[in-house]
Write a protein that holds these residues in place. Sequence first.
Motif, PDB file in Angstrom:
ATOM      1  N   ALA A   1      -2.942  11.538   5.580  1.00 15.84           N
ATOM      2  CA  ALA A   1      -3.197  10.340   6.378  1.00 15.84           C
ATOM      3  C   ALA A   1      -4.001   9.311   5.582  1.00 15.84           C
ATOM      4  O   ALA A   1      -3.727   8.107   5.646  1.00 15.84           O
ATOM      5  N   GLN A   2      -4.983   9.764   4.808  1.00 19.44           N
ATOM      6  CA  GLN A   2      -5.797   8.841   4.012  1.00 19.44           C
ATOM      7  C   GLN A   2      -4.971   8.167   2.920  1.00 19.44           C
ATOM      8  O   GLN A   2      -5.122   6.970   2.666  1.00 19.44           O
ATOM      9  N   THR A   3      -4.087   8.922   2.265  1.00 13.99           N
ATOM     10  CA  THR A   3      -3.263   8.318   1.221  1.00 13.99           C
ATOM     11  C   THR A   3      -2.227   7.365   1.823  1.00 13.99           C
ATOM     12  O   THR A   3      -1.861   6.371   1.198  1.00 13.99           O
ATOM     13  N   ARG A   4      -1.766   7.659   3.028  1.00  9.10           N
ATOM     14  CA  ARG A   4      -0.860   6.720   3.691  1.00  9.10           C
ATOM     15  C   ARG A   4      -1.566   5.398   3.958  1.00  9.10           C
ATOM     16  O   ARG A   4      -0.980   4.325   3.789  1.00  9.10           O
ATOM     17  N   ARG A   5      -2.806   5.470   4.372  1.00  4.55           N
ATOM     18  CA  ARG A   5      -3.570   4.248   4.613  1.00  4.55           C
ATOM     19  C   ARG A   5      -3.719   3.446   3.314  1.00  4.55           C
ATOM     20  O   ARG A   5      -3.648   2.212   3.320  1.00  4.55           O
ATOM     21  N   LEU A   6      -3.930   4.155   2.211  1.00  2.00           N
ATOM     22  CA  LEU A   6      -4.030   3.467   0.925  1.00  2.00           C
ATOM     23  C   LEU A   6      -2.718   2.764   0.573  1.00  2.00           C
ATOM     24  O   LEU A   6      -2.715   1.632   0.083  1.00  2.00           O
ATOM     25  N   GLY A   7      -1.596   3.431   0.828  1.00  2.00           N
ATOM     26  CA  GLY A   7      -0.309   2.830   0.544  1.00  2.00           C
ATOM     27  C   GLY A   7      -0.059   1.578   1.376  1.00  2.00           C
ATOM     28  O   GLY A   7       0.414   0.553   0.868  1.00  2.00           O
ATOM     29  N   PHE A   8      -0.399   1.636   2.658  1.00  2.48           N
ATOM     30  CA  PHE A   8      -0.233   0.471   3.523  1.00  2.48           C
ATOM     31  C   PHE A   8      -1.146  -0.672   3.081  1.00  2.48           C
ATOM     32  O   PHE A   8      -0.752  -1.844   3.088  1.00  2.48           O
ATOM     33  N   ALA A   9      -2.385  -0.332   2.688  1.00  2.00           N
ATOM     34  CA  ALA A   9      -3.335  -1.352   2.244  1.00  2.00           C
ATOM     35  C   ALA A   9      -2.845  -2.023   0.960  1.00  2.00           C
ATOM     36  O   ALA A   9      -2.971  -3.241   0.793  1.00  2.00           O
ATOM     37  N   ALA A  10      -2.268  -1.227   0.038  1.00  2.00           N
ATOM     38  CA  ALA A  10      -1.757  -1.792  -1.210  1.00  2.00           C
ATOM     39  C   ALA A  10      -0.595  -2.747  -0.943  1.00  2.00           C
ATOM     40  O   ALA A  10      -0.510  -3.819  -1.546  1.00  2.00           O
ATOM     41  N   GLN A  11       0.287  -2.381  -0.025  1.00  2.00           N
ATOM     42  CA  GLN A  11       1.393  -3.264   0.329  1.00  2.00           C
ATOM     43  C   GLN A  11       0.881  -4.552   0.956  1.00  2.00           C
ATOM     44  O   GLN A  11       1.365  -5.644   0.649  1.00  2.00           O
ATOM     45  N   GLU A  12      -0.114  -4.431   1.822  1.00  4.52           N
ATOM     46  CA  GLU A  12      -0.658  -5.599   2.496  1.00  4.52           C
ATOM     47  C   GLU A  12      -1.340  -6.548   1.512  1.00  4.52           C
ATOM     48  O   GLU A  12      -1.229  -7.775   1.628  1.00  4.52           O
ATOM     49  N   GLY A  13      -2.057  -5.999   0.531  1.00  2.22           N
ATOM     50  CA  GLY A  13      -2.799  -6.829  -0.416  1.00  2.22           C
ATOM     51  C   GLY A  13      -2.040  -7.179  -1.678  1.00  2.22           C
ATOM     52  O   GLY A  13      -2.561  -7.906  -2.525  1.00  2.22           O
ATOM     53  N   GLY A  14      -0.818  -6.664  -1.832  1.00  4.01           N
ATOM     54  CA  GLY A  14      -0.045  -6.951  -3.033  1.00  4.01           C
ATOM     55  C   GLY A  14      -0.655  -6.367  -4.292  1.00  4.01           C
ATOM     56  O   GLY A  14      -0.585  -6.967  -5.369  1.00  4.01           O
ATOM     57  N   ALA A  15      -1.243  -5.175  -4.191  1.00  9.87           N
ATOM     58  CA  ALA A  15      -1.911  -4.527  -5.314  1.00  9.87           C
ATOM     59  C   ALA A  15      -1.278  -3.165  -5.573  1.00  9.87           C
ATOM     60  O   ALA A  15      -0.379  -2.722  -4.854  1.00  9.87           O
ATOM     61  N   VAL A  16      -1.753  -2.500  -6.609  1.00 11.46           N
ATOM     62  CA  VAL A  16      -1.316  -1.148  -6.956  1.00 11.46           C
ATOM     63  C   VAL A  16      -2.498  -0.202  -6.782  1.00 11.46           C
ATOM     64  O   VAL A  16      -3.613  -0.504  -7.220  1.00 11.46           O
ATOM     65  N   GLY A  17      -2.275   0.929  -6.136  1.00 16.54           N
ATOM     66  CA  GLY A  17      -3.306   1.944  -5.974  1.00 16.54           C
ATOM     67  C   GLY A  17      -2.988   3.168  -6.808  1.00 16.54           C
ATOM     68  O   GLY A  17      -1.831   3.592  -6.890  1.00 16.54           O
ATOM     69  N   VAL A  18      -4.005   3.735  -7.453  1.00 11.94           N
ATOM     70  CA  VAL A  18      -3.827   4.936  -8.274  1.00 11.94           C
ATOM     71  C   VAL A  18      -4.947   5.916  -7.961  1.00 11.94           C
ATOM     72  O   VAL A  18      -6.132   5.561  -8.054  1.00 11.94           O
ATOM     73  N   MET A  19      -4.577   7.129  -7.597  1.00  9.87           N
ATOM     74  CA  MET A  19      -5.541   8.213  -7.412  1.00  9.87           C
ATOM     75  C   MET A  19      -5.670   8.969  -8.736  1.00  9.87           C
ATOM     76  O   MET A  19      -4.672   9.452  -9.281  1.00  9.87           O
ATOM     77  N   LEU A  20      -6.880   9.049  -9.270  1.00 16.08           N
ATOM     78  CA  LEU A  20      -7.149   9.721 -10.537  1.00 16.08           C
ATOM     79  C   LEU A  20      -7.738  11.092 -10.245  1.00 16.08           C
ATOM     80  O   LEU A  20      -8.823  11.190  -9.648  1.00 16.08           O
ATOM     81  N   ARG A  21      -7.053  12.149 -10.677  1.00 24.40           N
ATOM     82  CA  ARG A  21      -7.449  13.499 -10.292  1.00 24.40           C
ATOM     83  C   ARG A  21      -7.385  14.468 -11.471  1.00 24.40           C
ATOM     84  O   ARG A  21      -6.751  14.209 -12.486  1.00 24.40           O
ATOM     85  N   LEU A  22      -8.030  15.597 -11.263  1.00 27.05           N
ATOM     86  CA  LEU A  22      -7.948  16.699 -12.221  1.00 27.05           C
ATOM     87  C   LEU A  22      -7.015  17.796 -11.733  1.00 27.05           C
ATOM     88  O   LEU A  22      -6.614  18.659 -12.504  1.00 27.05           O
TER      89      LEU A  22
END
Length: 213
Positions: free
Chosen positions: A111-132
Amino acid sequence: MDPSPRLSHAPYPAQPAVLEEVCAAAPGHLVTAFAFALSRVPEGARPVVFFATSRAWLAEHGRPYGRGLTGIDLILAVANTGAEGLWAMEQALRSGAVTLALGGIEAASLAQTRRLGFAAQEGGAVGVMLRLRHGGLSAARRRWRIASVASAMDPADLRAPGAGRLWAELVRSRSERPGTWILEQADETHRLRLADRLAGDGPGAIGRTTLAA
């Protein structure tokens, strides 16, 4: 973990997806994974990067040095918890003020990553999760595994290191087949581009194609 020598003949997915996940192949490759994540700024866009992470993440992995990031405006947001960091990343993506928002946060629900995807579409930006660590459900449209590899040779001095290189494996994608590519730093543009093929693995050279990061 040693990168596989099997490289893909399919085109490298140059255009970044609205939300991607970048994972270091091992803890020692985290800096390389961070460099790859920064490269996902769309080509031609002003590189304004928002990096949200937690105090615990910085204590374990260190703080990025903004002045060493040539041509990138870096905004660092340090949160007390991962949840706060995800909220800050979401707000940055939605704001329209950044071109790329990174999250140095290991735990994020679907659910949290879905919110990030919607926010990126709304703001015209790219989101990247950096993980190990890979794994778990995620709305990221691409998942990458990144590792360091030996640099290229300097054509003017075979005893000196040349362009820095990395190994990028597309583990999962909603729009392309998984694949593996060797990328290198282009000194003239400060972006990643395809490196020449390894000997005995496909065409002799891919050329100097500049990749949209």
